[in-house]
Design an enzyme around this catalytic site. Structure first.
Site, PDB file in Angstrom:
ATOM      1  N   SER A  41       0.844  -1.188   0.000  1.00  0.00           N
ATOM      2  CA  SER A  41       0.000   0.000   0.000  1.00  0.00           C
ATOM      3  C   SER A  41       0.885   1.246   0.000  1.00  0.00           C
ATOM      4  O   SER A  41       1.701   1.417  -0.910  1.00  0.00           O
ATOM      5  CB  SER A  41      -0.956  -0.046   1.192  1.00  0.00           C
ATOM      6  N   ASP A 201      -9.634  -4.373  -5.742  1.00  0.00           N
ATOM      7  CA  ASP A 201      -9.135  -3.278  -4.909  1.00  0.00           C
ATOM      8  C   ASP A 201      -9.793  -1.980  -5.361  1.00  0.00           C
ATOM      9  O   ASP A 201      -9.321  -1.305  -6.275  1.00  0.00           O
ATOM     10  CB  ASP A 201      -7.619  -3.178  -5.015  1.00  0.00           C
ATOM     11  N   HIS A 229      -7.775  -5.032  -1.363  1.00  0.00           N
ATOM     12  CA  HIS A 229      -6.560  -4.346  -0.905  1.00  0.00           C
ATOM     13  C   HIS A 229      -5.770  -5.252   0.050  1.00  0.00           C
ATOM     14  O   HIS A 229      -5.429  -4.868   1.170  1.00  0.00           O
ATOM     15  CB  HIS A 229      -6.940  -3.036  -0.214  1.00  0.00           C
TER      16      HIS A 229
END
Length: 256
Positions: A41, A201, A229
Site C-alpha cells: 500500500s 481493490d 486491498h
C-alpha cells in the site's frame, strides 16, 4: 522522534525524502551493500520512491497493493470512489462541512479539509475528525474484504489520530513525490520487480499497478482476481516473489 500527534513533532519535516534518507542511514548502519525492497500500500509508494532515488542499492522490489500516491489516486480514494459508497461518503464529507473550517464540497479537495482538521489546536476537533476518517477507511475497503467491518485498531486513540494526521499530511501533498513517481519509472529500468494487486481493490484501482508495470522494464504484474486491498492469496504471492528474488540473488552470487 515524537509521534505525529505530539505538538513537539515537526510534521512539516516529515516527508518522503526524509524517510528515504532514514532508509539510507539504516542501510549504511547495517553495512548492507544492496537489498530487496518490499512495500505494501503506502509502503509500495515509499519502496518505489526509494528505488528511484537509489537504484544502485536496489537488487529487486516486491510491492503489494501498489500505490504511487499520485493526485489522481488520492482524489479517487477520498472523493471519486464515493460513487460506490454514497451513504458513507455523505457522512464523510458532511463532517468536513460541519466542522467550521469553511470547507465547501467541489471547491476544495476533501483531503485538504481533513488535513486542516487533524492539525486543529482543539483536541476534540482532531478526535472527531479522526473518527470520521477511520469510518471512511473501513468503508472504502469493504469490497473484496467481505463487507463493512470496523477495524478494532481504531479503538487505540493514539494510533487512530497518528494514522489520520500522517495520511492526510502525505495525501494532501501528493506523497511529496514531485515529479510523480510514474513519470520517472525509467530510473528503475533493469531492476527486477514483482507487482501484486487485487482486481477487487476499489480503494486503489489496478490502473496504478498496470501503469507502473507498463513503464517498468523488468517488472512482472501479478493480478489476483478475487481479492481487494490485500488478502491471504496475495500474501502467498508476496512470499513466493520474495523466495524467487532470494533464489535469483543466491544463484547470481554463486556464479560470480
Amino acid at each position: 522522534m515524537p509521534l505525529a500527534l505530539d505538538l513537539q513533532h515537526d510534521l512539516d519535516a516529515n516527508t518522503t525524502s526524509r524517510l528515504i534518507a532514514e532508509l539510507e542511514e539504516l542501510r549504511t548502519h547495517l553495512g548492507v551493500e544492496g537489498w530487496v525492497i518490499n512495500g505494501v500500500s503506502w509502503g509500495s509508494t515509499l519502496a518505489i520512491a526509494y528505488a528511484q532515488a537509489h537504484p544502485e542499492r536496489v537488487r529487486g522490489v516486491v510491492a503489494m497493493a501498489v500505490t504511487t500516491t499520485s493526485r489522481w489516486e488520492v482524489d479517487w480514494i477520498t472523493e471519486i470512489v464515493g460513487a460506490l459508497y454514497p451513504e458513507e461518503w455523505e457522512l464523510f464529507v458532511q463532517h468536513a462541512e460541519q466542522a467550521g473550517l469553511g470547507y465547501q464540497r467541489g471547491k476544495e479537495r476533501l483531503v485538504e479539509a481533513y488535513r486542516r482538521l487533524m492539525r486543529h489546536p482543539d483536541p476534540a476537533v482532531r478526535e472527531a475528525a479522526s473518527l470520521a476518517w477511520a469510518r471512511w477507511e473501513d468503508a472504502h475497503i469493504a469490497i473484496g474484504a467481505g463487507g463493512f467491518r470496523r477495524d478494532p485498531a481504531w479503538d487505540d486513540r493514539a494510533f487512530r489520530q497518528n494514522f489520520a494526521i500522517l495520511v492526510t499530511h502525505y495525501w494532501a501533498n501528493d506523497g511529496f513525490c514531485d515529479p510523480p513517481l510514474l513519470d520517472r519509472m525509467q530510473r528503475l529500468a533493469g531492476i527486477p520487480a514483482v507487482l501484486i494487486h487485487g482486481r477487487l481493490d476499489v480503494s486503489g484501482p489496478l490502473r496504478t499497478a498496470w501503469q507502473a508495470h507498463r513503464r517498468w522494464s523488468g517488472s512482472r504484474l501479478v493480478v489476483d482476481e478475487g481479492e481487494g486491498h490485500g488478502g491471504s492469496a496475495m500474501v502467498n504471492a508476496w512470499r513466493q516473489a520474495n523466495d524467487d528474488m532470494a533464489s535469483r540473488l543466491l544463484a547470481a552470487t554463486e556464479t560470480s
